[in-house]
Design a protein around this motif. Structure first.
Motif, PDB file in Angstrom:
ATOM      1  N   ASN A 161     -45.702 -51.942   9.215  1.00  0.00           N
ATOM      2  CA  ASN A 161     -45.878 -51.931  10.662  1.00  0.00           C
ATOM      3  C   ASN A 161     -45.151 -53.085  11.348  1.00  0.00           C
ATOM      4  N   GLN A 162     -44.429 -53.885  10.559  1.00  0.00           N
ATOM      5  CA  GLN A 162     -43.628 -54.966  11.102  1.00  0.00           C
ATOM      6  C   GLN A 162     -42.161 -54.541  11.154  1.00  0.00           C
ATOM      7  N   LYS A 163     -41.362 -55.301  11.875  1.00  0.00           N
ATOM      8  CA  LYS A 163     -39.931 -55.036  11.898  1.00  0.00           C
ATOM      9  C   LYS A 163     -39.323 -55.501  10.581  1.00  0.00           C
ATOM     10  N   ILE A 164     -38.794 -54.551   9.798  1.00  0.00           N
ATOM     11  CA  ILE A 164     -38.224 -54.852   8.485  1.00  0.00           C
ATOM     12  C   ILE A 164     -36.829 -54.255   8.427  1.00  0.00           C
ATOM     13  N   THR A 165     -35.888 -55.025   7.971  1.00  0.00           N
ATOM     14  CA  THR A 165     -34.532 -54.510   7.794  1.00  0.00           C
ATOM     15  C   THR A 165     -34.224 -54.384   6.311  1.00  0.00           C
ATOM     16  N   VAL A 166     -33.277 -53.512   5.988  1.00  0.00           N
ATOM     17  CA  VAL A 166     -32.872 -53.353   4.597  1.00  0.00           C
ATOM     18  C   VAL A 166     -32.249 -54.644   4.085  1.00  0.00           C
ATOM     19  N   GLU A 167     -31.572 -55.379   4.955  1.00  0.00           N
ATOM     20  CA  GLU A 167     -30.992 -56.659   4.559  1.00  0.00           C
ATOM     21  C   GLU A 167     -32.077 -57.631   4.085  1.00  0.00           C
ATOM     22  N   GLU A 168     -33.201 -57.675   4.795  1.00  0.00           N
ATOM     23  CA  GLU A 168     -34.308 -58.546   4.403  1.00  0.00           C
ATOM     24  C   GLU A 168     -34.896 -58.120   3.060  1.00  0.00           C
ATOM     25  N   LEU A 169     -35.041 -56.797   2.875  1.00  0.00           N
ATOM     26  CA  LEU A 169     -35.578 -56.290   1.613  1.00  0.00           C
ATOM     27  C   LEU A 169     -34.639 -56.615   0.459  1.00  0.00           C
ATOM     28  N   ALA A 170     -33.344 -56.494   0.710  1.00  0.00           N
ATOM     29  CA  ALA A 170     -32.362 -56.820  -0.324  1.00  0.00           C
ATOM     30  C   ALA A 170     -32.478 -58.287  -0.720  1.00  0.00           C
ATOM     31  N   ASP A 171     -32.686 -59.161   0.274  1.00  0.00           N
ATOM     32  CA  ASP A 171     -32.857 -60.587  -0.022  1.00  0.00           C
ATOM     33  C   ASP A 171     -34.110 -60.824  -0.859  1.00  0.00           C
ATOM     34  N   ILE A 172     -35.187 -60.114  -0.522  1.00  0.00           N
ATOM     35  CA  ILE A 172     -36.431 -60.252  -1.280  1.00  0.00           C
ATOM     36  C   ILE A 172     -36.224 -59.860  -2.737  1.00  0.00           C
TER      37      ILE A 172
END
Length: 258
Positions: A161-172
Motif C-alpha cells: 500500500n506504499q509507493k514502491i518502484t521496481v528500482e527500489e525492489l531491485a536494490d533490496i
C-alpha cells in the motif's frame, strides 16, 4: 518413479466461462494449449496464453477464468521421491519445442489405448514432465540461495500500500533493475509490477466487500495514486468498476440471506 499420475483430463472450455475456487490433494499441472484467460493461485493472479502452464501445489486454492475459448490439459500427480525439491507454484512457459505438450499428448494416447503396463508408462511420462519442468526453471543463477528474491517479495507483501518502484525492489534484492525483473518473473511466474498490483487489488476487493469506505479512500488505502488510476486498473483486471463490484457483492449477499 519420481512421480505418480493421479488423473489426466483434456477438454475445451468455452469463452467467458469460470471455474470457481477449488483445491486438490495432489499437485496439478494445467497446460493451456490455446486460448487466453486468467487463473488465481492463492492470492496471486496469473494470465495464461497458448503453451503456458500453471503448477499448483496440493491444497492451494485456485480458480480459472477463460476470456477466449481454451483447450486445456489437466494432470494431477504426487511426488514421493526425496531426490526432488518442492515444486513452486506459478505460471510457466513451455519449451520452444513444446516438450511438455508432447509428453502430455503421449499420455493421452496411453490412456486411450491402454496397452500392457500403460499405468507404469503414465507414471514414467509424469516423472519426465516433472524433470522437464525443473530443468526449465533451474539455472546456474537459481541454484544458489535466493533469499534476496524472497525478501523482496515479503517486502511487497507487507508494504504493497506504499509507493514502491521496481528500482527500489531491485536494490533490496541486490540486483540490477533488468536482472531483478528477469529473476523475479522466472521464480514466481509474474513480473514484480503484476505481483504488486495483484496484492493491491486483493486488498481493494476485501475493503469493497467488508467496509463502507469511499472509492477514493480505498484507492489511497491500497497504494494507488488516485481513484482514477484505481478504477481504470480495477476494471481492466477484474472486469467491472469498483462500484459495480461492491453493488454486485451486496446483491449476492442479500440473495443468500433470503
Amino acid at each position: 518413479m519420481l512421480a505418480q499420475m493421479d488423473f489426466i483430463f483434456h477438454g475445451m472450455r468455452e469463452a467467458d466461462s469460470y471455474m470457481p475456487i477449488h483445491r486438490h490433494r495432489c499437485y496439478e499441472l494445467v497446460y493451456y494449449v490455446s486460448g487466453a484467460g486468467s487463473t488465481r493461485l492463492g492470492e496471486v493472479d496469473y494470465r495464461y496464453k497458448p503453451n503456458t502452464y500453471t503448477l499448483i501445489p496440493p491444497g492451494m486454492p485456485h480458480d480459472e477464468r477463460r476470456i477466449e475459448e481454451t483447450e486445456v490439459i489437466y494432470i494431477g500427480f504426487s511426488t514421493e521421491s526425496r531426490e526432488l525439491p518442492p515444486l513452486q507454484q506459478g505460471l510457466f512457459q513451455d519449451h520452444p519445442d513444446r516438450a511438455l505438450l508432447g509428453l502430455l499428448h503421449n499420455m493421452k494416447g496411453e490412456m486411450q489405448e491402454k496397452h500392457v503396463y500403460f499405468a507404469q508408462k503414465l507414471n514414467l511420462r509424469t516423472s519426465e514432465i516433472v524433470i522437464e519442468h525443473l530443468r526449465s526453471v533451474t539455472t546456474g543463477e537459481l541454484n544458489r540461495p535466493d533469499d534476496n528474491l524472497l525478501y523482496a517479495r515479503t517486502f511487497m507483501d507487507e508494504n504493497f500500500n506504499q509507493k514502491i518502484t521496481v528500482e527500489e525492489l531491485a536494490d533490496i534484492a541486490g540486483y540490477s533493475y533488468h536482472h531483478f525483473r528477469h529473476l523475479f518473473k522466472k521464480k514466481f511466474g509474474v513480473s514484480p509490477v503484476h505481483y504488486l498490483m495483484s496484492k493491491r487489488l486483493e486488498k481493494a476487493r476485501s475493503l469493497l466487500r467488508h467496509t463502507e469506505l469511499s472509492i477514493t479512500s480505498i484507492a489511497m488505502e491500497c497504494g494507488f495514486s488516485n481513484d482514477a488510476q484505481f478504477c481504470t486498473i480495477f476494471k481492466r483486471e477484474i472486469g467491472e468498476t469498483p462500484r459495480t463490484f461492491r453493488q454486485n457483492w451486496y446483491r449476492s449477499t442479500l440473495r443468500s440471506l433470503v
